[in-house]
Design an enzyme around this catalytic site. Structure first.
Site, PDB file in Angstrom:
ATOM      1  N   GLY A 126      27.748  40.288  47.892  1.00 16.21           N
ATOM      2  CA  GLY A 126      26.654  39.453  48.393  1.00 16.21           C
ATOM      3  C   GLY A 126      27.091  38.358  49.354  1.00 16.21           C
ATOM      4  NE  ARG A 169      22.842  43.587  45.809  1.00 18.44           N
ATOM      5  CZ  ARG A 169      23.574  43.022  44.871  1.00 18.44           C
ATOM      6  NH1 ARG A 169      23.023  42.180  44.022  1.00 18.44           N
ATOM      7  NH2 ARG A 169      24.847  43.308  44.758  1.00 18.44           N
ATOM      8  N   GLY A 204      30.750  44.456  42.660  1.00 23.26           N
ATOM      9  CA  GLY A 204      31.648  44.960  41.618  1.00 23.26           C
ATOM     10  C   GLY A 204      31.796  46.476  41.678  1.00 23.26           C
ATOM     11  CE  LYS A 223      32.542  35.361  39.317  1.00 24.72           C
ATOM     12  NZ  LYS A 223      31.974  36.567  39.855  1.00 24.72           N
TER      13      LYS A 223
END
Ligand code: AMP
Length: 398
Positions: free
Chosen positions: A354, A42, A377, A203
């Site tokens: 990630g 990043r 996201g 998730k």
């Protein structure tokens, strides 16, 4: 695929000479238990923008969030540790301000010389950041003459440092943001088929919407990770002590009834372990035979073979999320296999998130991937055809 078309001004389109340029970056980097940064993807991604600004005599003020300090000053989430890293990568002086707003930050931003950098402390030490509070955004805006957004990983959030601040400063895109948007549009607005999406992770909540919206436009959707456990459970398999998301079982069951669900591919076998532990006893089992009390931590050999073949022969691949508990070497094989299959695929490959990036890095195949997206996201929301608030507010290019 319902990719939103954006045509935004970038740093190339404005004069930055001698100006204080307030840059929103996404330095929400992975760190080990001692707080050391473990992956620079990043940070490296923002270097083209930062080097451009420094070359053009700008005074650069950097702001970012890190982790979830929940609006409180918690030094566990301090960005200060990034100062020497930035100094080394940029080869210019980098000062650090222990707050992202207020008198000291204003004074330090005004004291900056051309070609120098100031890094501000974590934005999320203030609860106003996530609330997109106007007064807080105004305080941030005092630290720059122009605003540049280069935080693709965060633009799906309407926070003060992404949206509110643009009320007070001219706002344009950085090169990392531009690259992500342009590449996704190029590869996905009229994608070569078959299009294969691979989704993993733990998730289900933030991915079920993506799955629903993505299914009509993809040819196959391969599901892995703990998310696959929830799907298998919804089909009636006894998943033992595996991680599932019970609240989402009815939604998943409903989705599996639909015609488009034929495109979904699920594991046929898994690596089940006696416990959630790197050294736990484990074995390859059919999805119908997860031993009582055991937990599925990776996909099995047959599934790896099938998923790899589908990915390798696709014309377009979109991958997001690990296929198992890849942090533990014994349960990383499924994720590694997908990383290698993406590398072998002759078509276009887009990898985001990630964990998937870490797997690509670990396998050393990053250079074989068509587009590595720093967003997680935000990539998913973009794929869903949703508008990105942090991009919408930037000035349009003519
Ligand atoms: P997410 O944030 O939803 O992308 O989830 C990433 C996390 O999912 C990683 O830390 C993985 O270790 C975890 N994960 C993947 N597969 C499993 C599994 N079968 N059981 C438990 N955790 C998993």
């Amino acid at each position: 695929m319902s990719i939103v078309f954006y045509n935004k001004k970038t740093v190339r389109d404005i004069d930055v000479n001698g100006k204080r340029v307030l840059v929103r970056v996404d330095y929400n980097v992975p760190r080990d238990e001692a707080g050391n940064v473990t992956d620079l993807t990043r940070i490296n991604g923002t270097l083209p923008t930062l080097q451009y600004l420094l070359r053009h005599n700008a005074k650069v003020v950097l702001m970012s969030h890190l982790g979830r300090p929940k609006g409180e000053r918690n030094l566990k989430y301090s960005l200060e540790g990034l100062t020497p890293i930035l100094q080394r990568l940029l080869d210019v002086p980098v000062a650090f301000c222990p707050d992202c707003v207020g008198a000291e930050a204003e004074k330090m931003s005004k004291a900056l010389k051309e070609g120098e950098v100031l890094l501000l402390e974590n934005l999320r030490f203030h609860k106003e950041e996530e609330k997109n509070d106007a007064a807080f955004a105004k305080k941030l805006a005092k630290l720059g003459d122009v605003f540049v957004c280069d935080a693709f990983g965060a633009v799906h959030r309407a926070h003060a440092s992404l949206v509110g601040v643009t009320e007070y400063l001219p706002a344009v895109a950085g090169f990392l943001l531009e690259k992500d948007l342009v590449m996704m549009r190029k590869l996905l607005s009229d994608p070569a088929r078959p299009v294969v999406a691979v989704m993993g992770g733990a998730k289900v909540d933030d991915k079920i919407g993506v799955i629903k919206n993505l299914l009509p436009s993809v040819d196959r959707l391969l599901i892995g990770g703990a998310m696959a456990n929830t799907f298998l459970y919804a089909l009636g398999y006894d998943m033992g002590a595996s991680k599932i998301s019970p609240d989402y079982v009815p939604l998943v069951r409903d989705l599996l009834q639909k015609d488009v669900a034929k495109k979904i591919v699920l594991p046929v076998d898994l690596v089940a372990a006696e416990a959630f532990d790197a050294n736990a006893r484990h074995r390859n089992v059919s999805v119908a035979r997860v031993p009582k009390g055991w937990t599925a931590l990776d996909m099995g050999k047959n599934t790896i073979r099938t998923y790899s073949a589908i990915v390798e022969s696709a014309k377009t691949v979109i991958w997001n999320g690990p296929m198992g508990v890849f942090e533990m070497p014994a349960f990383a094989k499924g994720t590694e296999a997908v990383a290698l299959a993406c590398a072998k695929c002759q078509g276009a490959t887009i990898v985001g998130g990630g964990d998937s990036l870490a797997a690509i890095d670990e396998a050393g195949v990053g250079y074989m991937i068509t587009h590595i997206s720093t967003g997680g996201g935000s990539t998913l929301e973009y794929l869903e055809g949703k508008h990105l608030p942090g991009v919408e507010v930037l000035q349009n290019a003519r």
